[in-house]
Design a protein around this motif. Structure first.
Motif, PDB file in Angstrom:
ATOM      1  N   MET A   1       0.814  -1.192  -0.216  1.00 10.25           N
ATOM      2  CA  MET A   1       0.172   0.177   0.034  1.00 10.25           C
ATOM      3  C   MET A   1       0.873   1.035   0.148  1.00 10.25           C
ATOM      4  N   MET A   2       1.820   1.323   0.802  1.00  9.77           N
ATOM      5  CA  MET A   2       2.928   2.487   0.814  1.00  9.77           C
ATOM      6  C   MET A   2       3.440   2.414  -0.595  1.00  9.77           C
ATOM      7  N   ALA A   3       4.017   1.717  -1.168  1.00  5.35           N
ATOM      8  CA  ALA A   3       4.798   1.473  -2.346  1.00  5.35           C
ATOM      9  C   ALA A   3       3.734   1.867  -3.458  1.00  5.35           C
ATOM     10  N   ASP A   4       2.512   1.531  -3.515  1.00  3.67           N
ATOM     11  CA  ASP A   4       1.406   1.974  -4.383  1.00  3.67           C
ATOM     12  C   ASP A   4       1.104   3.499  -4.591  1.00  3.67           C
ATOM     13  N   LEU A   5       1.245   4.025  -3.405  1.00  4.73           N
ATOM     14  CA  LEU A   5       1.244   5.647  -3.262  1.00  4.73           C
ATOM     15  C   LEU A   5       2.523   6.368  -4.131  1.00  4.73           C
ATOM     16  N   PHE A   6       3.652   5.438  -3.961  1.00 11.00           N
ATOM     17  CA  PHE A   6       4.974   5.989  -5.014  1.00 11.00           C
ATOM     18  C   PHE A   6       4.496   5.871  -6.354  1.00 11.00           C
ATOM     19  N   GLY A   7       3.823   4.671  -6.945  1.00 13.96           N
ATOM     20  CA  GLY A   7       3.610   4.395  -8.000  1.00 13.96           C
ATOM     21  C   GLY A   7       2.415   5.303  -8.588  1.00 13.96           C
ATOM     22  N   VAL A   8       1.607   5.485  -8.079  1.00 13.97           N
ATOM     23  CA  VAL A   8       0.332   6.266  -8.409  1.00 13.97           C
ATOM     24  C   VAL A   8       0.815   7.756  -8.494  1.00 13.97           C
ATOM     25  N   GLY A   9       1.803   8.119  -7.754  1.00 10.12           N
ATOM     26  CA  GLY A   9       2.216   9.497  -7.649  1.00 10.12           C
ATOM     27  C   GLY A   9       2.956   9.768  -8.915  1.00 10.12           C
ATOM     28  N   TYR A  10       3.480   8.913  -9.344  1.00  9.85           N
ATOM     29  CA  TYR A  10       4.344   9.100 -10.645  1.00  9.85           C
ATOM     30  C   TYR A  10       3.434   8.704 -11.736  1.00  9.85           C
ATOM     31  N   TYR A  11       2.578   7.954 -11.911  1.00 11.86           N
ATOM     32  CA  TYR A  11       2.037   7.632 -13.167  1.00 11.86           C
ATOM     33  C   TYR A  11       0.338   7.815 -13.183  1.00 11.86           C
ATOM     34  N   HIS A  12      -0.190   8.596 -12.005  1.00 13.14           N
ATOM     35  CA  HIS A  12      -1.528   8.621 -11.840  1.00 13.14           C
ATOM     36  C   HIS A  12      -2.302   9.134 -12.880  1.00 13.14           C
ATOM     37  N   ARG A  13      -1.692   9.897 -13.939  1.00 12.51           N
ATOM     38  CA  ARG A  13      -2.489  10.704 -15.170  1.00 12.51           C
ATOM     39  C   ARG A  13      -2.359   9.590 -16.316  1.00 12.51           C
TER      40      ARG A  13
END
Length: 248
Positions: free
Chosen positions: A57-69
């Motif tokens: 879950m913590m790592a997911d926040l990094f992934g979404v932060g980079y590629y959310h758009r």
């Protein structure tokens, strides 16, 4: 109650697991497959899923932060309802099997996902499946089951997105949102149904946050320097050996 008096080797393995989880969310494919059997060997099959989930879950926040758009939401809406069906099935299975069988199921799923990774590589560039409801349903249920039982749905979800011919950024962005939604949805189930997450396990997860963050940032650099073929071969071999240990 989780005791935090691990050996030096276990702390090193936990830190490495945190780094690999962070790396897996920023475009280093498959590396988190090694984390699953490692944590299962340390904590046991079912308990390990409660340790790993908050890390993801913590790592997911990094992934979404980079590629959310870059997410393609039309594919997410097709997959998510079926994924929750798979999660429900896995929730029931996890309640009726003992820990030995739980670890065996994780190991079998890991081997299945390794096979899917190898098969996907051989079929790269081919139009394997049509964009139909039954394909979304099948992959959604399989992915939901795999992510609840052992947090190993990555290869299954990757096959689905590859079949949709998504470009690189859309592939990563769609996957990032999918796993963020699914993992955060699983969180209360682990607390109240399986009871694999508590204050002690969350304390350990927070202690591993620096390793997760380091892995996320290091993964961006590392993926540019290591050949994809060498990396994937090493991950598959080590992961297969680790999964085999779960069956012993």
């Amino acid at each position: 109650m989780l005791e935090l008096d691990f050996s030096t080797l276990q702390w090193i393995l936990l830190a490495v697991c945190g780094m690999l989880v962070g790396m897996s969310k920023v475009g280093v494919p498959g590396v988190s497959m090694l984390v699953v059997p490692t944590l299962a060997l340390i904590f046991g099959g079912k308990a390990s899923t409660g340790i790993l989930l908050p890390m993801l879950m913590m790592a997911d926040l990094f992934g979404v932060g980079y590629y959310h758009r870059h997410a393609e939401w039309k594919y997410l809406w097709k997959l998510l309802p079926w994924a929750f069906v798979g999660i429900g099935i896995a929730l029931w299975v996890g309640e009726v099997v003992n820990d030995t069988w739980f670890k065996n199921i994780i190991a079998i799923l890991v081997f299945l996902c390794i096979g899917l990774m190898l098969w996907r590589d051989r079929k790269k560039g081919q139009n394997l499946f049509p964009d139909t409801w039954w394909f979304s349903a099948t992959m959604g249920v399989l992915g939901g089951f795999a992510t609840m039982i052992g947090n190993v749905a990555g290869p299954i979800f990757a096959i689905y997105l590859l079949a949709m011919h998504l470009p690189k950024n859309s592939f990563i962005g769609t996957g990032a949102w999918f796993f963020l939604i699914v993992n955060f949805s699983k969180f209360p189930l682990h607390i109240f149904v399986w009871k694999t997450i508590n204050l002690d396990t969350l304390t350990l997860d927070l202690m591993l946050l620096p390793a997760i963050a380091f892995g996320a940032f290091a993964g961006i650099k590392l993926v540019q320097k290591i050949s994809d073929k060498l990396y994937r071969t090493a991950v598959i071999i080590v992961t297969a050996l680790s999964a085999f240990l779960l069956l012993i």
